[in-house]
Scaffold this active site. Sequence first.
Site, PDB file in Angstrom:
ATOM      1  CG  ASP A 312      39.502  11.689 -20.156  1.00  0.00           C
ATOM      2  OD1 ASP A 312      38.455  12.064 -19.603  1.00  0.00           O
ATOM      3  OD2 ASP A 312      40.457  11.207 -19.536  1.00  0.00           O
ATOM      4  N   GLY A 314      36.020  10.986 -26.555  1.00  0.00           N
ATOM      5  CA  GLY A 314      34.655  11.010 -27.075  1.00  0.00           C
ATOM      6  C   GLY A 314      33.630  11.669 -26.169  1.00  0.00           C
ATOM      7  CB  ILE A 318      41.583  14.628 -25.619  1.00  0.00           C
ATOM      8  CG1 ILE A 318      42.745  14.625 -24.639  1.00  0.00           C
ATOM      9  CG2 ILE A 318      42.067  14.370 -27.040  1.00  0.00           C
ATOM     10  CD1 ILE A 318      42.389  14.223 -23.256  1.00  0.00           C
ATOM     11  CG  ASN A 395      41.045  14.442 -11.535  1.00  0.00           C
ATOM     12  OD1 ASN A 395      39.995  14.386 -12.177  1.00  0.00           O
ATOM     13  ND2 ASN A 395      41.752  13.372 -11.269  1.00  0.00           N
ATOM     14  CE1 TYR A 396      44.967  10.774 -12.990  1.00  0.00           C
ATOM     15  CE2 TYR A 396      46.309  10.785 -14.970  1.00  0.00           C
ATOM     16  CZ  TYR A 396      45.988  10.232 -13.749  1.00  0.00           C
ATOM     17  OH  TYR A 396      46.685   9.149 -13.301  1.00  0.00           O
ATOM     18  CD  GLU A 397      46.994  18.938 -15.661  1.00  0.00           C
ATOM     19  OE1 GLU A 397      46.802  18.177 -14.696  1.00  0.00           O
ATOM     20  OE2 GLU A 397      46.540  20.096 -15.711  1.00  0.00           O
ATOM     21  CE1 TYR A 398      45.404  10.419 -19.038  1.00  0.00           C
ATOM     22  CE2 TYR A 398      43.739  12.142 -18.981  1.00  0.00           C
ATOM     23  CZ  TYR A 398      44.172  10.883 -18.607  1.00  0.00           C
ATOM     24  OH  TYR A 398      43.390  10.088 -17.822  1.00  0.00           O
ATOM     25  CG  HIS A 446      42.840   5.092 -11.925  1.00  0.00           C
ATOM     26  ND1 HIS A 446      43.366   5.491 -10.714  1.00  0.00           N
ATOM     27  CD2 HIS A 446      43.570   5.734 -12.866  1.00  0.00           C
ATOM     28  CE1 HIS A 446      44.359   6.339 -10.915  1.00  0.00           C
ATOM     29  NE2 HIS A 446      44.506   6.501 -12.225  1.00  0.00           N
ATOM     30  CG  ASP A 455      44.379   5.301 -43.034  1.00  0.00           C
ATOM     31  OD1 ASP A 455      44.800   4.282 -43.620  1.00  0.00           O
ATOM     32  OD2 ASP A 455      43.524   6.072 -43.516  1.00  0.00           O
TER      33      ASP A 455
HETATM   34 CO    CO Z   1      46.072   7.403 -13.218  1.00  0.00          CO
END
Ligand code: CO
Length: 657
Positions: A312, A314, A318, A395-398, A446, A455
């Site tokens: 998500d 590369g 994001i 479909n997903y939220e982060y 999954h 760093d």
């Molecule tokens: Co999941």
Amino acid sequence: MVVEDKKSQKTLLQNINSHPLDPLSLDEITKSILIVKSKESLGRELLFETIMLREPSKKEVLSFKPGDPFSRNVFVVVLNYKEEKLYELDITLDSEEIIRCEHIPNVQPAFMCGDLDMDFNDWENKIKHDSKLIEPLKKRGINNPDLLMIDPWPISNFGNKEEEGKRLAIGRCWVRKEPGDNAYARPIEGLSLILDLNKNVIVEVQDFGVVPIPPEDGNYSTKYQKEVRTDLKPIEITQPEGPSFVVNGNEVKWQKWSLRIGYTKREGLVLHTIGYEDGGSVRPIIYRAALSEMVVPYGDPTNDHYKKQVFDAGEVGIGRCANSLELGCDCLGEIRYFDVALFDMRGEATELKNAICMHEEDFGILWKHTDTRSGETETRRSRRLVISFIATVGNYEYGFYWYFYQDGGIEYEVKLTGIMNSSGIAPGVKPKNGTLVAPQVVAHNHQHHFNVRLDMMVDGLKNSVYEVDTITDPISDENIHGNAFSTKRTLIGKEKDAVRVVDPFAARYWSVTNNSSKNYLDEPVSYKIAPGENVLPFHHKEAVIMKRAAFMNGHMWVTPFKENEMYAAGDYPQQHPGGEGLPKWMSANRDLKDKDIVVWYTFGHNHIPRLEDWPVMPVAYTGFSIKPSGFFDRNPALDVPPSTKNCCSKDTHSCNC
Ligand code: CO
């Protein structure tokens, strides 16, 4: 927008550029785009994949004093989608020159769906109405292509010769019952579209066989709820005197912490020069911290579900997927938002309002003790500074959260929510590699693996990493009762030994130590990386993704700092067969002792779907901590003042909880 507004906005953004690490302003992005477009040899059909600050050297940044002049350099990746050629450019804005323009063969950029005349919605509309779809849709009883939803998914790389050199995606399909409902409730199983993203056409319709469309709705939005709870009383967070942080441009100071905020389309939030004031000066801890890569591999072998493995950061970007946040919903309290300057693929600078949220949170008790003889009680409440952004990827939220605590601790947390990727299954069949979440709807097993690049700069650039295990001491004359346990510190001295995994039964952590800086007990100072929940992949080692996302195979990776080593799975993971990034760099087996080192921490969240995750997932949390360990001479939060009692309601008598 009137001209005057535009002018004042530009002035504001230019003024923010008071430090060499400030992210690019709208004006600088626009200027960079014009410079690229003026280079005729690149052609006209250009899509912009990357426009980001080329950060100055550490030396320049660390010796910078306010008012010093500094140059602004920009790194750009463009794709000529007609000629199917990708170029990297380095631009210096001071003289408005391109100092490097290089064609990079055999790589593919992150997702860009559309072209100079088509945005994403136009693009999806074009694909939906492709004549190749009429027959397969008819077979499935779908007559109205307008109700289709097509999500482009990376195609991965399974060594298919026909795919070589082409910019491809898999179109996965769902169908709505009515406009505005949750399309993910009705997957069109067995129908996959191979899409050429340079030509914007369906190359092939892959039909694995008809599976009936699931019958039930999966709606979660307010308009579909028959009733809502009525017994919820208001909860209000008030800070009548305002927040305790001070913001100056992109610099933040809060409770002895100081740091700078940055942002890129690929990584999202970037934190720079994180330090903590101690004994009158700011002691550096981390030079740069950001999500370097993430991947979501799925565990179902049927049809083409085995190809589901998305990077998500590369492959998508994001930072590009960030939401514009809303007060009271995404963030509660006295909020300071940061807008970010981005760009669209067609070469327009864009501004994303309220992309980054910063606020303070009460976090329970910081420390407490009651002297049982005298009855005297000392309690301090903990406050944390939260800096976050939330991205929607299909479909997903982060949600990505950095937490800073008054005791010198840092936490990184990812909140996972949104809608699980759904597939269809025939009536009466129980899935082996997933969970039936509604009749004929399966959410496959999954994982989500995140890699954060830290760093490190613990009291200076020269650091070493030690693996610390707790061990049972052998029975001996000194340990006759067998109760003794101690710690074993092992230096990670070379890159060949620098791929480590968690071991909860050894209470394992990693100590980033500065051997030349001592605490008052004459021990070298350190910060430790303390694991949270973690897991390894369940794929066979021969599986394609194990090479493409090798960063999943270890949790702690250490490398010496090198400017262009930024992304754990390499610069261009899209359709890449693998082998780039960490394993490639580390094959040099460089020295790691007392060097300017970078630690790369991977944490995996194993997702065996639950019924309760459907139709929208309650937040799942995962992350890790970075804690002082002999860095300070004692608890650095003794000087946090006691709370005032008036923070409590009239019925409560203490501020403990
Ligand atoms: Co999941």
